[in-house]
Motif scaffolding. Structure first.
Motif, PDB file in Angstrom:
ATOM      1  N   GLN A  98       8.494  -7.076  16.712  1.00  0.00           N
ATOM      2  CA  GLN A  98       7.330  -6.200  16.719  1.00  0.00           C
ATOM      3  C   GLN A  98       6.689  -6.169  15.329  1.00  0.00           C
ATOM      4  O   GLN A  98       7.332  -5.793  14.351  1.00  0.00           O
ATOM      5  N   ALA A  99       5.411  -6.583  15.256  1.00  0.00           N
ATOM      6  CA  ALA A  99       4.682  -6.655  13.995  1.00  0.00           C
ATOM      7  C   ALA A  99       4.035  -5.314  13.670  1.00  0.00           C
ATOM      8  O   ALA A  99       3.575  -4.590  14.565  1.00  0.00           O
ATOM      9  N   MET A 100       3.983  -5.004  12.372  1.00  0.00           N
ATOM     10  CA  MET A 100       3.370  -3.764  11.891  1.00  0.00           C
ATOM     11  C   MET A 100       3.180  -3.895  10.392  1.00  0.00           C
ATOM     12  O   MET A 100       3.691  -4.824   9.768  1.00  0.00           O
ATOM     13  N   ASP A 101       2.444  -2.964   9.789  1.00  0.00           N
ATOM     14  CA  ASP A 101       2.337  -2.994   8.334  1.00  0.00           C
ATOM     15  C   ASP A 101       3.572  -2.322   7.731  1.00  0.00           C
ATOM     16  O   ASP A 101       4.326  -1.616   8.412  1.00  0.00           O
ATOM     17  N   TRP A 102       3.768  -2.559   6.424  1.00  0.00           N
ATOM     18  CA  TRP A 102       4.988  -2.105   5.758  1.00  0.00           C
ATOM     19  C   TRP A 102       5.135  -0.594   5.798  1.00  0.00           C
ATOM     20  O   TRP A 102       6.225  -0.069   6.037  1.00  0.00           O
ATOM     21  N   GLN A 103       4.044   0.136   5.560  1.00  0.00           N
ATOM     22  CA  GLN A 103       4.167   1.584   5.537  1.00  0.00           C
ATOM     23  C   GLN A 103       4.468   2.148   6.918  1.00  0.00           C
ATOM     24  O   GLN A 103       5.168   3.159   7.041  1.00  0.00           O
TER      25      GLN A 103
ATOM     26  N   VAL B 182      -4.798  -0.936  -5.813  1.00  0.00           N
ATOM     27  CA  VAL B 182      -5.561  -1.378  -4.653  1.00  0.00           C
ATOM     28  C   VAL B 182      -4.689  -2.306  -3.817  1.00  0.00           C
ATOM     29  O   VAL B 182      -3.840  -3.028  -4.340  1.00  0.00           O
ATOM     30  N   THR B 183      -4.901  -2.270  -2.533  1.00  0.00           N
ATOM     31  CA  THR B 183      -4.110  -3.079  -1.613  1.00  0.00           C
ATOM     32  C   THR B 183      -4.885  -4.319  -1.215  1.00  0.00           C
ATOM     33  O   THR B 183      -6.023  -4.221  -0.745  1.00  0.00           O
ATOM     34  N   MET B 184      -4.275  -5.472  -1.431  1.00  0.00           N
ATOM     35  CA  MET B 184      -4.847  -6.746  -0.997  1.00  0.00           C
ATOM     36  C   MET B 184      -3.745  -7.522  -0.291  1.00  0.00           C
ATOM     37  O   MET B 184      -2.991  -8.257  -0.925  1.00  0.00           O
ATOM     38  N   PRO B 185      -3.617  -7.354   1.015  1.00  0.00           N
ATOM     39  CA  PRO B 185      -2.530  -8.022   1.734  1.00  0.00           C
ATOM     40  C   PRO B 185      -2.545  -9.532   1.600  1.00  0.00           C
ATOM     41  O   PRO B 185      -1.499 -10.177   1.660  1.00  0.00           O
ATOM     42  N   ASP B 186      -3.748 -10.112   1.420  1.00  0.00           N
ATOM     43  CA  ASP B 186      -3.847 -11.561   1.272  1.00  0.00           C
ATOM     44  C   ASP B 186      -3.673 -11.932  -0.202  1.00  0.00           C
ATOM     45  O   ASP B 186      -4.499 -11.560  -1.041  1.00  0.00           O
TER      46      ASP B 186
ATOM     47  N   THR C 255       4.033  -7.329   8.425  1.00  0.00           N
ATOM     48  CA  THR C 255       3.181  -8.507   8.293  1.00  0.00           C
ATOM     49  C   THR C 255       2.337  -8.501   7.025  1.00  0.00           C
ATOM     50  O   THR C 255       1.755  -9.528   6.669  1.00  0.00           O
ATOM     51  N   ASP C 256       2.268  -7.353   6.327  1.00  0.00           N
ATOM     52  CA  ASP C 256       1.425  -7.282   5.134  1.00  0.00           C
ATOM     53  C   ASP C 256       2.227  -7.353   3.845  1.00  0.00           C
ATOM     54  O   ASP C 256       1.679  -7.133   2.770  1.00  0.00           O
ATOM     55  N   LEU C 257       3.508  -7.669   3.937  1.00  0.00           N
ATOM     56  CA  LEU C 257       4.369  -7.733   2.758  1.00  0.00           C
ATOM     57  C   LEU C 257       5.105  -9.058   2.785  1.00  0.00           C
ATOM     58  O   LEU C 257       6.122  -9.210   3.471  1.00  0.00           O
ATOM     59  N   GLY C 258       4.559 -10.035   2.024  1.00  0.00           N
ATOM     60  CA  GLY C 258       5.117 -11.374   2.063  1.00  0.00           C
ATOM     61  C   GLY C 258       6.575 -11.429   1.666  1.00  0.00           C
ATOM     62  O   GLY C 258       7.325 -12.303   2.115  1.00  0.00           O
ATOM     63  N   THR C 259       7.007 -10.488   0.837  1.00  0.00           N
ATOM     64  CA  THR C 259       8.377 -10.480   0.359  1.00  0.00           C
ATOM     65  C   THR C 259       9.380 -10.440   1.495  1.00  0.00           C
ATOM     66  O   THR C 259      10.441 -11.050   1.420  1.00  0.00           O
ATOM     67  N   VAL C 260       9.073  -9.706   2.542  1.00  0.00           N
ATOM     68  CA  VAL C 260      10.013  -9.610   3.653  1.00  0.00           C
ATOM     69  C   VAL C 260       9.371  -9.971   4.993  1.00  0.00           C
ATOM     70  O   VAL C 260      10.024  -9.919   6.026  1.00  0.00           O
TER      71      VAL C 260
ATOM     72  N   GLY D  93       0.825  -1.185   0.000  1.00  0.00           N
ATOM     73  CA  GLY D  93       0.000   0.000   0.000  1.00  0.00           C
ATOM     74  C   GLY D  93       0.868   1.247   0.000  1.00  0.00           C
ATOM     75  O   GLY D  93       2.016   1.222   0.463  1.00  0.00           O
ATOM     76  N   LEU D  94       0.334   2.331  -0.515  1.00  0.00           N
ATOM     77  CA  LEU D  94       1.060   3.600  -0.580  1.00  0.00           C
ATOM     78  C   LEU D  94       0.587   4.527   0.524  1.00  0.00           C
ATOM     79  O   LEU D  94      -0.609   4.802   0.639  1.00  0.00           O
TER      80      LEU D  94
END
Length: 538
Positions: A411-416, A245-249, A385-390, A49-50
């Protein structure tokens, strides 16, 4: 399965701009944005997501990709890596000290104002204050000045043979051109006005940070006459609107692609590729042969990794196989590689990476930890946790460090959130961090000049803020190296130094595999995803 062409109602009015626009400029932008009530929309699921919209402040790839939608550049590399004119042609004085860039006719910003040399000068100065490669160029610069409305004169104190290559570099921090009023924003502050001169207009009214981004075609954009090649040539937009569009799954994204709800998945989870390969309406492909390198970066400002002995202990605990097997799974889609400039590239060397490629040495790491007198300071590892790449690499790193005797706080968080937090220089206990993982593409890491992780100038360097004058001296020596063999010699010394000082830890390489609807055609084979040139069939 039949893919249905989707038409959506689009507000073609101008997006929000700053105060002070005159009526004439408003009329131009309204005319430029005029179009049919019904608009053809391309929908893409991007790798993230941006949230951050300033491509000069942030090195995040999604922000860079946003930059290519909205802004243009003076020069760009074609499909063969040759620097070509984009917004401007150039001439070079006989003594190689003066470069004169002449803007081509018809360049306009999204608000209708013409692009002038003053805009270019302001943009280059702001870019030069942020980018690691530009720092060397600016150090050799006597001045950058506007000469009339269409000429920029760049004067050097000494020849800088790589000037055009630095200006054309495609990633990390490209030299995007903004209006002078926007480029006047201090380089350590983010912009709030998103007017550019690129082929798309950012729709601020539709922006949902981290969820959805909308770009409308800028009908006032005048493409070059040459065919598109790489990031150079004609940027011809054949769709009215692009939605990210962002689809984390990933499974949800794949179902949407196969159901015709989206047209492109920029980065497909490797273990789900077989589902897509079974569909006759979808094409799965690798865009960039150089691929991406996963890496871990430590924070040099705060304990425990302000001590090189503890950085070395942490690296000794890590193994590339464990990381890549967990991250990618299928060995056909990853490669163990300890070369910071990429395996198989002209400057590639794997010196110093033997333990990493062998799977790490936990016993040796424990011994090194004891010898360094580790006091139990917690290691804060940020996990996106929302970016499977890393997203899985931090879990593997956390387990390896715990086995070696480190106390770990994962510590978990979203990429942005991670992208924003990694800029914090506060102690980890106050919202800072000790380790994060990310990825870097081959096109932005294959030389000491442009690799964004290498600048080691303390607080003005890259996130983690290494302060390493020896490394900076080696990077400067690379600029003066005469010929490929001399450049290789310097690059190999940098390889050894980087792993000895643990400037960052290379964790393995993998390709970015994308999937697209077969009705999406003519995508340019660029490492940076671009949305000009492509077409959507009925």
């Amino acid at each position: 399965m039949r893919f249905n062409r989707r038409f959506r109602r689009v507000d073609r009015g101008a997006t929000g701009t700053g105060a002070g626009r005159n009526l004439a400029a408003a009329a131009v932008v309204l005319a430029a944005m005029a179009g049919p009530v019904q608009a053809e929309t391309l929908t893409a699921v991007m790798h993230s997501g941006l949230r951050m919209l300033d491509p000069i402040v942030s090195t995040a790839h999604i922000t860079r990709d946003h930059g290519y939608m909205v802004y243009d550049v003076l020069v760009a590399g074609d499909g063969e890596g040759v620097v070509r004119p984009q917004m401007a042609d150039w001439s070079i004085s006989d003594d190689k000290l003066v470069y004169t860039f002449t803007l081509r006719d018809g360049l306009r910003f999204h608000d209708g104002a013409p692009v002038t040399a003053a805009d270019v000068v302001a943009s280059l100065k702001r870019w030069g204050a942020r980018d690691g490669a530009a720092a060397f160029l600016m150090a050799a610069t006597a001045g950058i000045a506007a000469e009339g409305d269409d000429k920029v004169v760049w004067t050097l104190t000494e020849p800088f043979p790589l000037l055009l290559e630095v200006l054309a570099k495609p990633s990390s921090v490209p030299a995007f051109i903004m209006p002078a009023r926007v480029a006047a924003t201090p380089a350590d502050q983010t912009i709030t006005d998103y007017v550019g001169s690129g082929p798309f207009v950012f729709s601020s009214a539709d922006f949902q940070p981290g969820v959805k981004v909308v770009y409308n075609r800028f009908d006032g954009y005048k493409p070059r006459s040459e065919p598109a090649s790489g990031l150079a040539g004609a940027k011809v937009v054949n769709v009215d609107r692009v939605e990210w569009v962002t689809m984390p799954d990933n499974q949800t994204a794949i179902s949407a692609l196969m159901g015709g709800e989206v047209d492109l998945i920029e980065n497909v989870q490797i273990d789900l590729l077989d589902i897509l390969k079974s569909s006759p309406d979808v094409t799965v492909e690798t865009r960039d042969p150089l691929g991406y390198q996963v890496f871990a970066r430590m924070n040099f400002k705060h304990p425990p990794f302000n001590d090189v002995r503890l950085r070395r202990a942490a690296m000794a605990a890590l193994g590339q196989e464990q990381v890549m097997a967990t991250l990618i799974g299928n060995p056909d889609y990853y490669k163990l590689c300890g070369a910071i400039f990429g395996c198989g590239t002209p400057l590639g060397s794997e010196a110093g990476s033997e333990s990493l490629k062998a799977g790490g040495d936990p016993a040796r790491a424990r011994q090194m930890l004891t010898e360094a007198g580790y006091d139990g300071t917690p290691v804060v590892i940020m996990q996106a946790t929302d970016l499977g790449t890393v997203g899985t690499a931090p879990v593997v790193i956390a387990a390896a460090l715990r086995e070696a005797g480190f106390k770990v706080d994962l510590q978990a968080m979203d990429w942005q959130t991670l992208v924003s937090r990694r800029a914090s220089q506060k102690p980890p206990a106050e919202g800072g961090w000790n380790i994060f993982t990310s990825f870097i593409s081959g096109i932005e890491s294959n030389t000491p000049l442009i690799n964004p992780i290498l600048p080691s100038t303390g607080d003005t360097g890259w996130f983690g803020w290494a302060n390493d004058p020896e490394l900076e001296a080696l990077r400067a020596a690379y600029l003066k190296a005469d010929g490929l063999e001399a450049q290789k010699a310097v690059a190999h010394r940098i390889q050894e130094h980087v792993l000895d000082q643990v400037i960052f830890v290379p964790l393995g390489n993998y390709p970015f595999v994308q999937a697209r609807s077969n009705r999406l055609t003519d995508m340019l084979p660029t490492a940076v995803p671009v949305f000009w040139n492509l077409k959507l069939a009925d």
